[in-house]
Design a protein around this motif. Structure first.
Motif, mmCIF file in Angstrom:
data_model
loop_
_atom_site.group_PDB
_atom_site.id
_atom_site.type_symbol
_atom_site.label_atom_id
_atom_site.label_comp_id
_atom_site.label_asym_id
_atom_site.label_seq_id
_atom_site.Cartn_x
_atom_site.Cartn_y
_atom_site.Cartn_z
ATOM 1 N N UNK A 74 27.790 -77.204 26.680
ATOM 2 C CA UNK A 74 29.049 -77.438 27.278
ATOM 3 C C UNK A 74 29.468 -78.940 27.192
ATOM 4 N N UNK A 75 29.295 -79.680 26.253
ATOM 5 C CA UNK A 75 29.472 -80.711 26.171
ATOM 6 C C UNK A 75 31.116 -80.548 25.627
ATOM 7 N N UNK A 76 31.871 -81.413 26.072
ATOM 8 C CA UNK A 76 33.279 -81.268 25.840
ATOM 9 C C UNK A 76 34.252 -80.417 26.761
ATOM 10 N N UNK A 77 33.564 -79.669 27.532
ATOM 11 C CA UNK A 77 34.206 -78.597 28.416
ATOM 12 C C UNK A 77 35.058 -79.446 29.427
ATOM 13 N N UNK A 78 34.565 -80.440 30.083
ATOM 14 C CA UNK A 78 35.351 -81.366 31.128
ATOM 15 C C UNK A 78 34.752 -82.700 31.050
ATOM 16 N N UNK A 79 35.540 -83.498 31.784
ATOM 17 C CA UNK A 79 35.330 -85.073 31.516
ATOM 18 C C UNK A 79 34.148 -85.275 32.421
ATOM 19 N N UNK A 80 33.965 -84.548 33.573
ATOM 20 C CA UNK A 80 32.936 -84.550 34.300
ATOM 21 C C UNK A 80 31.520 -84.181 33.643
ATOM 22 N N UNK A 81 31.560 -83.164 32.864
ATOM 23 C CA UNK A 81 30.485 -82.647 32.172
ATOM 24 C C UNK A 81 30.027 -83.642 31.375
ATOM 25 N N UNK A 136 25.328 -80.054 23.008
ATOM 26 C CA UNK A 136 25.817 -79.278 22.065
ATOM 27 C C UNK A 136 27.403 -79.336 22.295
ATOM 28 N N UNK A 137 28.234 -79.545 21.343
ATOM 29 C CA UNK A 137 29.593 -79.661 21.579
ATOM 30 C C UNK A 137 30.558 -78.579 21.426
ATOM 31 N N UNK A 138 31.279 -78.365 22.333
ATOM 32 C CA UNK A 138 32.186 -77.238 22.210
ATOM 33 C C UNK A 138 33.672 -77.645 21.299
ATOM 34 N N UNK A 139 33.749 -77.091 19.933
ATOM 35 C CA UNK A 139 35.080 -77.427 19.403
ATOM 36 C C UNK A 139 36.241 -77.056 20.021
ATOM 37 N N UNK A 140 36.250 -75.983 21.110
ATOM 38 C CA UNK A 140 37.543 -75.635 21.827
ATOM 39 C C UNK A 140 37.519 -76.425 23.040
ATOM 40 N N UNK A 141 36.566 -77.069 23.474
ATOM 41 C CA UNK A 141 36.520 -77.808 24.949
ATOM 42 C C UNK A 141 37.919 -78.746 24.925
ATOM 43 N N UNK A 171 33.495 -86.785 21.503
ATOM 44 C CA UNK A 171 33.276 -87.311 20.336
ATOM 45 C C UNK A 171 32.976 -88.836 20.502
ATOM 46 N N UNK A 172 33.846 -89.321 21.434
ATOM 47 C CA UNK A 172 33.974 -90.923 21.563
ATOM 48 C C UNK A 172 32.515 -91.125 22.389
ATOM 49 N N UNK A 173 32.141 -90.485 23.261
ATOM 50 C CA UNK A 173 30.681 -90.649 24.089
ATOM 51 C C UNK A 173 29.733 -90.276 23.062
#
Length: 305
Positions: free
Chosen positions: A11-18, A35-40, A47-49
């Protein structure tokens, strides 16, 4: 030989807190992959992180249920729910339709490729794939997913089957996870897995503990781990206002997992003969080239379909 362990945050990308949780845990040596969510909603922040942390192995968390597609809905009609815009909300409905042949593999192929290539176009070197709610348990999802992995030069995929020694949770949860092992032989007979073009681990741990992965449970799982290469799947995060706006069953549980990882993982790695913490970029046919700095990731504009 010590066990090798990948600790992967979904759930990487889902919220700033995650995202913040994943960054902090990686910096603390408590996770190795995400693992990064393309629709997050916080895709760009993720991506920056990731770009600031070259040792964080980043995969694509393919979403086919309970989310928004990257493709136009009319191009993937068998993946779209009743509102005509989003994926099905219900996992049970998705599973029934998958088993009854109501989901076309071409639709899965198109959407998975769109999600993967969104990450690649953002400059992410994708090391592995997994799926939201482990939908690639089912052959109708696994087949096109592995085709995308092969065509997009992604050398690893999550083994979506939990091992009996790591089962946690109530009896119903354990029975559900055990029943899904029916599809294991089909998964390992798929040509990309059989040939090694796309590799995987010997099993994923933590699936049955999702929602209950506290420090004691995590310590027990890690203490039980035999030799081999394993993935621990986790969902850390901060239970903040942003998370309140997201449809997810994991809320305070994400904070509990974050604290458990900060507590139990460093303890395990400081003990005698600890497991080797590795990441997905160290597996598969591209691992040697990555180690030598010779791997050139796809740009995301290559022809896949």
């Amino acid at each position: 030989m010590p066990a090798r362990l990948i600790i992967n945050a979904d759930d990487f990308g889902l919220t700033a807190g995650i995202n913040r949780s994943i960054a902090e845990l990686h910096d603390a040596g408590a996770i190795s992959s995400a693992t990064l969510m393309a629709d997050g909603s916080e895709f760009r922040d993720a991506v920056d992180i990731a770009k600031a942390r070259p040792n964080l192995s980043v995969g694509c968390h393919i979403v086919l249920v309970d989310g928004i597609p990257i493709s136009a809905p009319e191009d993937i009609p068998t993946l779209i729910g009743a509102d005509g815009k989003s994926f099905r909300v219900s996992l049970i409905e998705f599973v029934i339709d998958a088993l009854l042949g109501r989901i076309r593999e071409t639709d899965v192929l198109r959407e998975a490729a769109a999600q993967v290539q969104k990450l690649q176009r953002a400059g992410i070197d994708i090391t592995h794939l997994d799926t939201h709610k482990h939908t690639h348990l089912f052959p109708v999802i696994a087949r096109p997913l592995l085709h995308v992995a092969e065509r997009c030069s992604i050398g690893a995929v999550r083994n979506p089957f939990e091992q009996p020694w790591s089962m946690q949770g109530g009896i119903l949860r354990q029975l559900q996870v055990h029943a899904l092992r029916y599809f294991r032989s089909q998964f390992f007979s798929l040509p990309q897995i059989r040939s090694g073009v796309v590799t995987t681990t010997e099993g994923t741990i933590g699936i049955s503990a999702t929602g209950d992965l506290n420090a004691a449970t995590l310590a027990h799982i890690l203490a039980s781990m035999p030799e081999g290469t394993w993935e621990l799947v986790c969902h850390p995060g901060y239970n903040d206002e942003d998370l309140e706006l997201v449809p997810t069953r994991l809320r305070e549980e994400r904070n509990i997992e974050r604290l458990a990882l900060l507590d139990a993982a460093p303890q395990k790695f400081s003990q005698p003969n600890p497991p080797q913490l590795i990441h997905y970029g160290q597996l598969g046919v591209y691992s040697a080239k990555r180690e030598l700095g010779q791997y050139i990731p796809p740009t995301g504009y290559e022809k896949v379909l």
